[in-house]
Design an enzyme around this catalytic site. Structure first.
Site, PDB file in Angstrom:
ATOM      1  CG  LEU A  64      46.510  12.430  42.252  1.00 25.97           C
ATOM      2  CD1 LEU A  64      47.374  13.598  42.686  1.00 25.97           C
ATOM      3  CD2 LEU A  64      47.275  11.119  42.356  1.00 25.97           C
ATOM      4  N   PRO A  65      42.908  10.620  44.307  1.00 23.19           N
ATOM      5  CG  PRO A  65      43.251   8.547  45.306  1.00 23.19           C
ATOM      6  CD  PRO A  65      43.986   9.680  44.648  1.00 23.19           C
ATOM      7  CB  THR A  95      36.521  15.430  42.713  1.00 24.81           C
ATOM      8  OG1 THR A  95      36.115  15.268  41.347  1.00 24.81           O
ATOM      9  CG2 THR A  95      35.424  16.178  43.474  1.00 24.81           C
ATOM     10  CE  LYS A 170      32.500  15.428  40.082  1.00 25.97           C
ATOM     11  NZ  LYS A 170      33.798  14.751  40.059  1.00 25.97           N
TER      12      LYS A 170
END
Length: 295
Positions: A64-65, A95, A170
């Site tokens: 998902l965004p 992320t 990340k």
């Protein structure tokens, strides 16, 4: 294996395609009806909601965004946790900030669901080719369960530690990436302004101590590397808005633990200015245009 895959954007759709190619049965959910229809022709089953998608599956994957979408998809009235059965493993590949990953995993744990965070690196090209790197935050047991499935979408599956550590890996990696791209952009633009051939300069950097991925693989100067976005008008690749998002995650996480990230903050401001100029849709390497002479 029957898998729920929720979130079929530029990264999620090719990841789902690779799972379908590997023979898995997928329950699919996204707001984009076009991509749902396309994946349905490959054998996927369209679901009415995340809750519907999560019912009766052996694994749930979300891509998902942003953190708000993760919370909504997992915790909402028609979210994953409203449909998933206890004991079903789950992984979010978005992320987002580490705390959201931990909060959602904690909510899942209350329902007997072990959840991992596993953001990816490798871009849309890596998603399509199945060569992504997954940075996984999970218990050792859950990691061993997820690893074979993740390996059908990626080449490097790395266990970073407990839930949340995938996000930490990340954002730290992308913090450095954003900084290094700014540094390469400054060096290339300075060399050009001083009169050296940029191909010669890039060759020297890439065989000397300034060598880095932002220069030898993804050089921001047009024409230096044929396969880089700079050589196709900064299209494709990793959008500047996404880099801005990741730098924001890094600087906010740093604020929470009182850790200085001076260069990261400067890079964030440069990408913020790029976005305000209307260039947020370009590849992040277009930050070099902040330094180039007007053409």
């Amino acid at each position: 294996m029957k898998i729920a895959f929720i979130g079929l954007g530029n990264m999620g759709a090719p990841m789902a395609r690779n799972l379908l190619k590997a023979g898995h049965s997928l329950n699919l959910f996204d707001l984009n009806q076009t991509v749902l229809a396309e994946l349905a022709t490959l054998g996927g089953t369209i679901s009415a909601s995340p809750r519907d998608a999560a019912q009766g599956v052996a694994l749930v994957i979300t891509m998902l965004p942003a953190a708000a979408h993760v919370r909504s998809v997992w915790l909402g009235e028609d979210g994953v946790l409203a449909g998933i059965a206890a004991g079903t493993p789950a992984v979010d590949c978005s992320t987002i900030d580490p705390q959201t990953a931990r909060d959602v995993a904690a909510a899942a744990a209350k329902q007997g669901v072990a959840m991992a965070d596993a953001p990816v690196s490798g871009g849309t090209g890596g998603a399509a080719a199945g060569t992504l790197t997954f940075m996984v935050g999970a218990s050792a047991e859950l990691f061993s369960t997820l690893q074979p499935v993740l390996a059908q979408m990626g080449r490097n599956i790395v266990h970073c530690g407990d839930v949340g550590t995938g996000q930490i890996a990340k954002i730290c990696n992308n913090l450095l990436l954003g900084i290094s791209m700014v540094g390469v952009s400054e060096a290339m633009a300075l060399g050009d302004a001083l009169g050296i051939d940029t191909q010669v300069l890039a060759g020297i950097i890439n065989s000397s101590t300034g060598r880095c991925w932002s220069s030898d693989t993804y050089n921001p100067w047009p024409g230096v590397i044929e396969t880089a976005p700079a050589s196709r008008g900064y299209t494709g690749g990793f959008g500047a808005e996404l880099m801005l998002k990741d730098l924001g995650l890094a600087t906010e996480a740093a604020r929470q633990v009182h850790q200085p990230v001076v260069l990261g903050a400067v890079a964030q401001q440069l990408y913020q200015a790029m976005s305000q100029r209307g260039e947020g849709g370009k590849d992040f390497s277009a930050i070099v245009n902040s330094y180039r002479k007007p053409q």
